[in-house]
Design a protein around this motif. Sequence first.
Motif, PDB file in Angstrom:
ATOM      1  N   UNK A  73       0.940  -1.203   0.247  1.00  0.00           N
ATOM      2  CA  UNK A  73       0.105   0.177  -0.051  1.00  0.00           C
ATOM      3  C   UNK A  73       1.017   1.228  -0.111  1.00  0.00           C
ATOM      4  N   UNK A  74       0.436   2.437  -0.868  1.00  0.00           N
ATOM      5  CA  UNK A  74       1.186   3.614  -0.734  1.00  0.00           C
ATOM      6  C   UNK A  74       0.345   4.456  -0.185  1.00  0.00           C
ATOM      7  N   UNK A  75      -0.638   4.093   0.568  1.00  0.00           N
ATOM      8  CA  UNK A  75      -1.627   4.976   1.503  1.00  0.00           C
ATOM      9  C   UNK A  75      -0.617   6.142   2.053  1.00  0.00           C
ATOM     10  N   UNK A  76      -0.918   7.444   2.177  1.00  0.00           N
ATOM     11  CA  UNK A  76      -0.193   8.380   2.709  1.00  0.00           C
ATOM     12  C   UNK A  76      -0.092   7.778   4.421  1.00  0.00           C
ATOM     13  N   UNK A  77       1.193   8.385   4.901  1.00  0.00           N
ATOM     14  CA  UNK A  77       1.364   7.901   6.255  1.00  0.00           C
ATOM     15  C   UNK A  77       0.362   8.208   7.290  1.00  0.00           C
ATOM     16  N   UNK A  78      -0.031   9.146   7.392  1.00  0.00           N
ATOM     17  CA  UNK A  78      -0.977   9.765   8.268  1.00  0.00           C
ATOM     18  C   UNK A  78      -2.365   8.935   8.339  1.00  0.00           C
ATOM     19  N   UNK A  79      -2.875   8.854   7.154  1.00  0.00           N
ATOM     20  CA  UNK A  79      -4.173   7.919   6.923  1.00  0.00           C
ATOM     21  C   UNK A  79      -3.876   6.575   7.279  1.00  0.00           C
ATOM     22  N   UNK A  80      -2.900   6.080   6.722  1.00  0.00           N
ATOM     23  CA  UNK A  80      -2.574   4.609   6.994  1.00  0.00           C
ATOM     24  C   UNK A  80      -2.524   4.367   8.543  1.00  0.00           C
ATOM     25  N   UNK A  81      -1.571   5.013   9.475  1.00  0.00           N
ATOM     26  CA  UNK A  81      -1.538   4.950  10.954  1.00  0.00           C
ATOM     27  C   UNK A  81      -2.850   5.013  11.640  1.00  0.00           C
ATOM     28  N   UNK A 135      -5.679   4.263  10.253  1.00  0.00           N
ATOM     29  CA  UNK A 135      -6.356   3.007  10.065  1.00  0.00           C
ATOM     30  C   UNK A 135      -5.753   1.597  10.694  1.00  0.00           C
ATOM     31  N   UNK A 136      -4.340   1.718  10.997  1.00  0.00           N
ATOM     32  CA  UNK A 136      -3.732   0.399  11.221  1.00  0.00           C
ATOM     33  C   UNK A 136      -2.334   0.937  12.051  1.00  0.00           C
ATOM     34  N   UNK A 137      -2.018   0.747  13.266  1.00  0.00           N
ATOM     35  CA  UNK A 137      -1.070   1.448  13.799  1.00  0.00           C
ATOM     36  C   UNK A 137       0.092   0.584  13.621  1.00  0.00           C
ATOM     37  N   UNK A 138       0.057  -0.585  12.982  1.00  0.00           N
ATOM     38  CA  UNK A 138       1.202  -1.372  12.636  1.00  0.00           C
ATOM     39  C   UNK A 138       1.955  -1.034  11.303  1.00  0.00           C
ATOM     40  N   UNK A 139       1.302   0.093  10.594  1.00  0.00           N
ATOM     41  CA  UNK A 139       1.847   0.459   9.485  1.00  0.00           C
ATOM     42  C   UNK A 139       3.352   0.919   9.523  1.00  0.00           C
ATOM     43  N   UNK A 140       4.149   0.521   8.357  1.00  0.00           N
ATOM     44  CA  UNK A 140       5.465   0.886   8.138  1.00  0.00           C
ATOM     45  C   UNK A 140       5.441   2.293   7.418  1.00  0.00           C
ATOM     46  N   UNK A 141       6.371   3.249   7.485  1.00  0.00           N
ATOM     47  CA  UNK A 141       6.437   4.270   6.779  1.00  0.00           C
ATOM     48  C   UNK A 141       6.321   4.123   5.374  1.00  0.00           C
ATOM     49  N   UNK A 142       5.463   4.982   4.776  1.00  0.00           N
ATOM     50  CA  UNK A 142       5.359   4.884   3.232  1.00  0.00           C
ATOM     51  C   UNK A 142       6.667   4.760   2.315  1.00  0.00           C
ATOM     52  N   UNK A 143       7.499   5.330   2.920  1.00  0.00           N
ATOM     53  CA  UNK A 143       8.740   5.509   2.231  1.00  0.00           C
ATOM     54  C   UNK A 143       9.564   3.783   2.255  1.00  0.00           C
ATOM     55  N   UNK A 144       9.330   3.515   3.443  1.00  0.00           N
ATOM     56  CA  UNK A 144       9.817   2.127   3.713  1.00  0.00           C
ATOM     57  C   UNK A 144       9.054   1.084   2.852  1.00  0.00           C
ATOM     58  N   UNK A 145       7.983   1.294   2.611  1.00  0.00           N
ATOM     59  CA  UNK A 145       6.970   0.397   1.674  1.00  0.00           C
ATOM     60  C   UNK A 145       7.466   0.288   0.294  1.00  0.00           C
ATOM     61  N   UNK A 146       7.736   1.413  -0.170  1.00  0.00           N
ATOM     62  CA  UNK A 146       7.784   1.839  -1.611  1.00  0.00           C
ATOM     63  C   UNK A 146       9.435   1.339  -1.732  1.00  0.00           C
ATOM     64  N   UNK A 147      10.195   1.389  -0.870  1.00  0.00           N
ATOM     65  CA  UNK A 147      11.579   0.997  -0.898  1.00  0.00           C
ATOM     66  C   UNK A 147      11.838  -0.576  -0.889  1.00  0.00           C
ATOM     67  N   UNK A 148      10.775  -1.197  -0.048  1.00  0.00           N
ATOM     68  CA  UNK A 148      10.578  -2.600   0.085  1.00  0.00           C
ATOM     69  C   UNK A 148      10.323  -3.280  -1.078  1.00  0.00           C
ATOM     70  N   UNK A 149       9.554  -2.635  -1.803  1.00  0.00           N
ATOM     71  CA  UNK A 149       8.758  -3.237  -3.248  1.00  0.00           C
ATOM     72  C   UNK A 149      10.042  -3.728  -3.996  1.00  0.00           C
ATOM     73  N   UNK A 150      11.202  -3.110  -4.034  1.00  0.00           N
ATOM     74  CA  UNK A 150      11.972  -3.491  -4.874  1.00  0.00           C
ATOM     75  C   UNK A 150      12.750  -5.022  -4.325  1.00  0.00           C
ATOM     76  N   UNK A 151      12.781  -5.240  -3.265  1.00  0.00           N
ATOM     77  CA  UNK A 151      13.056  -6.275  -2.590  1.00  0.00           C
ATOM     78  C   UNK A 151      12.351  -7.539  -3.089  1.00  0.00           C
ATOM     79  N   UNK A 152      11.129  -7.141  -3.024  1.00  0.00           N
ATOM     80  CA  UNK A 152       9.949  -8.280  -3.207  1.00  0.00           C
ATOM     81  C   UNK A 152       9.597  -8.433  -4.678  1.00  0.00           C
ATOM     82  N   UNK A 153      10.386  -7.690  -5.698  1.00  0.00           N
ATOM     83  CA  UNK A 153      10.173  -7.870  -7.059  1.00  0.00           C
ATOM     84  C   UNK A 153      11.211  -8.719  -7.702  1.00  0.00           C
ATOM     85  N   UNK A 154      10.707  -9.701  -8.515  1.00  0.00           N
ATOM     86  CA  UNK A 154      11.770 -10.467  -9.408  1.00  0.00           C
ATOM     87  C   UNK A 154      11.022 -10.611 -10.695  1.00  0.00           C
ATOM     88  N   UNK A 155      12.045 -10.254 -11.670  1.00  0.00           N
ATOM     89  CA  UNK A 155      11.460  -9.939 -13.064  1.00  0.00           C
ATOM     90  C   UNK A 155      12.405 -10.715 -14.217  1.00  0.00           C
TER      91      UNK A 155
END
Length: 156
Positions: free
Chosen positions: A97-105, A107-127
């Motif tokens: 999810x790339x929902x803005x940090x304020x909104x995601x926190x 809705x769910x206090x376990x939310x990682x910062x949006x910058x971390x979510x976007x950066x992690x996407x690269x680790x999870x993708x294989x092409x």
Amino acid sequence: MGAHQERGPGPGREEDAHHPARIGSKTAANQCDPTAWVYDVGENSDCSVDALISDNVADIIRAFARWPSAKASFATKFVNPDLLLLDPRGRTRVRFSVMPQEDSKLLDIRTSPVESRIAAAGDFLRYRGGVKSRAVETMRTLVAGNAPWLRIRYAF
């Protein structure tokens, strides 16, 4: 049902364990996946968080790795690098999810910062082949147009 879901009860419960075999191969591509039936396995929870406290998510990922006509899919707002230790063999899709940090926190206090979510996407993708370059360009365009303050840490 969301755009990423397919019809059917889906694997995960004992009585549904053979659902992919019963429905057989996918005969027509759609927006979910060109060849696999896609099952949303995390509708009521965040599988990345659940994986911290139980082996259920690992069991689901292992099950889908054995089914050539099925693929698991779940959205998350939490970065869990331990998921990279599993071997999904291309049968599990993690949607960050790339929902803005304020909104995601809110809705769910376990939310990682949006910058971390976007950066992690690269680790999870294989092409394979040219898919990687098209995906990188699409992601860069989306980020530049919708969240220009975010940086992309990995050239995935």
